[in-house]
Scaffold this motif. Structure first.
Motif, PDB file in Angstrom:
ATOM      1  N   ILE A 134      -5.824   7.741   0.703  1.00 33.84           N
ATOM      2  CA  ILE A 134      -6.404   6.837  -0.346  1.00 33.84           C
ATOM      3  C   ILE A 134      -5.791   5.645  -0.374  1.00 33.84           C
ATOM      4  CG2 ILE A 134      -4.759   7.672  -2.386  1.00 33.84           C
ATOM      5  CD1 ILE A 134      -8.976   7.319  -2.492  1.00 33.84           C
ATOM      6  N   LEU A 135      -4.504   5.700   0.004  1.00 37.90           N
ATOM      7  CA  LEU A 135      -3.817   4.341  -0.061  1.00 37.90           C
ATOM      8  C   LEU A 135      -3.816   3.240   1.287  1.00 37.90           C
ATOM      9  CD1 LEU A 135      -0.181   5.502  -1.707  1.00 37.90           C
ATOM     10  CD2 LEU A 135      -2.370   4.567  -2.650  1.00 37.90           C
ATOM     11  N   HIS A 191      -8.565  -0.637  -3.350  1.00 36.28           N
ATOM     12  CA  HIS A 191      -9.194  -0.042  -4.684  1.00 36.28           C
ATOM     13  C   HIS A 191     -10.089  -1.345  -5.319  1.00 36.28           C
ATOM     14  CE1 HIS A 191      -9.153   1.175  -9.140  1.00 36.28           C
ATOM     15  NE2 HIS A 191     -10.191   1.839  -8.507  1.00 36.28           N
ATOM     16  N   VAL A 214     -13.020   2.949  -3.176  1.00 34.45           N
ATOM     17  CA  VAL A 214     -11.908   2.707  -2.468  1.00 34.45           C
ATOM     18  C   VAL A 214     -12.428   2.325  -1.007  1.00 34.45           C
ATOM     19  CG1 VAL A 214      -9.549   3.203  -1.471  1.00 34.45           C
ATOM     20  CG2 VAL A 214     -10.196   3.975  -3.612  1.00 34.45           C
ATOM     21  N   TYR A 228      -7.963   6.720  -6.666  1.00 34.99           N
ATOM     22  CA  TYR A 228      -6.783   5.909  -6.553  1.00 34.99           C
ATOM     23  C   TYR A 228      -5.739   6.253  -7.544  1.00 34.99           C
ATOM     24  CZ  TYR A 228      -4.874   1.701  -4.159  1.00 34.99           C
ATOM     25  OH  TYR A 228      -3.949   0.917  -3.557  1.00 34.99           O
TER      26      TYR A 228
END
Length: 378
Positions: free
Chosen positions: A161-162, A166, A202, A249
């Protein structure tokens, strides 16, 4: 299918769609570029199933004939070979014709090629996107927002997710946040039209980097359409589709300190150059650590040392220093990335202690913020 087209325009469009073509795909036809020819013009499509890019070359643009269509149709051609061939053709125009058994004939001047094509009906369809709500931004503003945040995404797949930025749309504002858990980049911009819904998505950093390479700097609007798992960016002759990352996120708002113990106001360019010089030695170490100390009312000391190489110390004048004395260490690379992104003549750096994250803001506007975690050395 048979048409004649301006070679430079075809090269340009191929360069764009090639950014979505992967040689490592498990679907063989996706190593190709799809050409669809109709009376309106030539549409090129490239995809790796995560990103899909479609560009349209109209038959006529600004009273200039770009393509002449003799016979409509479609074909998929091996992207790498087709791109190399078109780039190296001798004349300004190129004729492309699909003959029996998908044999594709390419002619420009005295150069003639015949390459094997693939059935365009086998090519995956582009995502179908319901256009319930369309957001618009000037292209140059979107490009700036991407550039000022995307560098801070994570390159590690341990927390997928990083690896994305976002996006939050709320109260008619669009906010971008990117973090790799060592630093954070935040950028906000107002949206032109009224939007009642709140959106949280995201967008992969890789997609945004590729989009930024394709878009020309211009104040023309770009449309953005969001769905649950896709985002579409659209200009007059370009459609860029990207999948969205799945998952929640992390809440980054609590990472940004509400108050500070030490504040330094200084010229961003002078600070960047001093950090760059200090990093010359720091780079030899494993973690590129630069030390920062307040030394008097209007000056700070930047230093770095490498046991094998030597030491550098530089005094940098500030416009003001308020609050407690401070000694802090951080990654020189992270700070240089942040300063380059901020695009401001003067900056305010807010510290809350030697082992707490510090924040860099522009003095000109409050639409951008960079946050960096320090390194323990003192």
């Amino acid at each position: 299918m048979k048409f004649t087209i301006q070679r430079d325009r075809l090269v340009e469009s191929l360069q764009d769609v090639m950014k979505a073509v992967s040689s490592r795909t498990t679907i063989p036809i996706l190593t190709g570029v799809k050409l669809l020819v109709n009376d309106e013009g030539v549409t090129l499509t490239g995809s790796d199933s995560d990103i899909s890019i479609e560009t349209i070359i109209p038959t006529v643009e600004d009273d200039k004939v770009l393509a002449e269509v003799e016979k409509t149709g479609s074909i998929v051609l091996q992207a790498r070979f087709f791109n190399d061939i078109i780039r190296k053709l001798p004349e300004d125009t190129v004729m492309i014709e699909v003959r029996e058994n998908l044999q594709t004939f390419i002619k420009s001047g005295n150069a003639e090629f015949s390459i094997n094509g693939l059935d365009a009906d086998e090519y995956p369809r582009l995502p179908q996107i319901e256009e319930e709500e369309v957001f618009t931004l000037p292209i140059d503003l979107l490009k700036t927002m991407i550039r000022q945040t995307v560098f801070a995404v994570s390159t590690s797949e341990t927390r997928p997710i990083l690896t994305g930025v976002h996006w939050k749309i709320e109260n008619n504002e669009l906010t971008f946040v990117a973090t790799d858990s060592h630093r954070l980049a935040w950028r906000k911009a107002p949206l032109d039209n009224n939007h009642s819904h709140t959106h949280n998505v995201v967008v992969p950093g890789k997609s945004l980097n590729e989009l930024n390479k394709i878009l020309d700097d211009s104040q023309e609007p770009i449309e953005m359409v969001l769905t649950q798992n896709q985002i579409l960016f659209r200009t007059e002759n370009l459609s860029f589709y990207s999948r969205l990352l799945e998952g929640n996120y992390p809440d980054t708002s609590r990472l940004i300190p509400a108050e500070s113990k030490t504040e330094v106001v200084m010229n961003a360019k002078e600070f960047l150059q001093a950090i760059d010089r200090a990093s010359l030695l720091a780079r030899e170490g494993r973690n590129n650590v630069v030390k920062f100390s307040t030394i008097e009312e209007e000056a700070v000391e930047i230093s770095s040392d490498s046991p094998e190489i030597g030491r550098v110390v530089e005094k940098v004048q500030t416009q003001s220093i308020t609050g407690e004395e401070l000694k802090i260490s951080f990654s020189g690379k992270y700070l240089m990335d942040a300063l380059k992104a901020i695009d401001s003549t003067d900056i305010r750096i807010s510290f809350t202690g030697a082992m707490r994250p510090f924040v860099i803001r522009s003095l000109d506007n409050d639409f951008i913020l960079q946050l960096i975690l320090p390194v323990r050395t003192f």
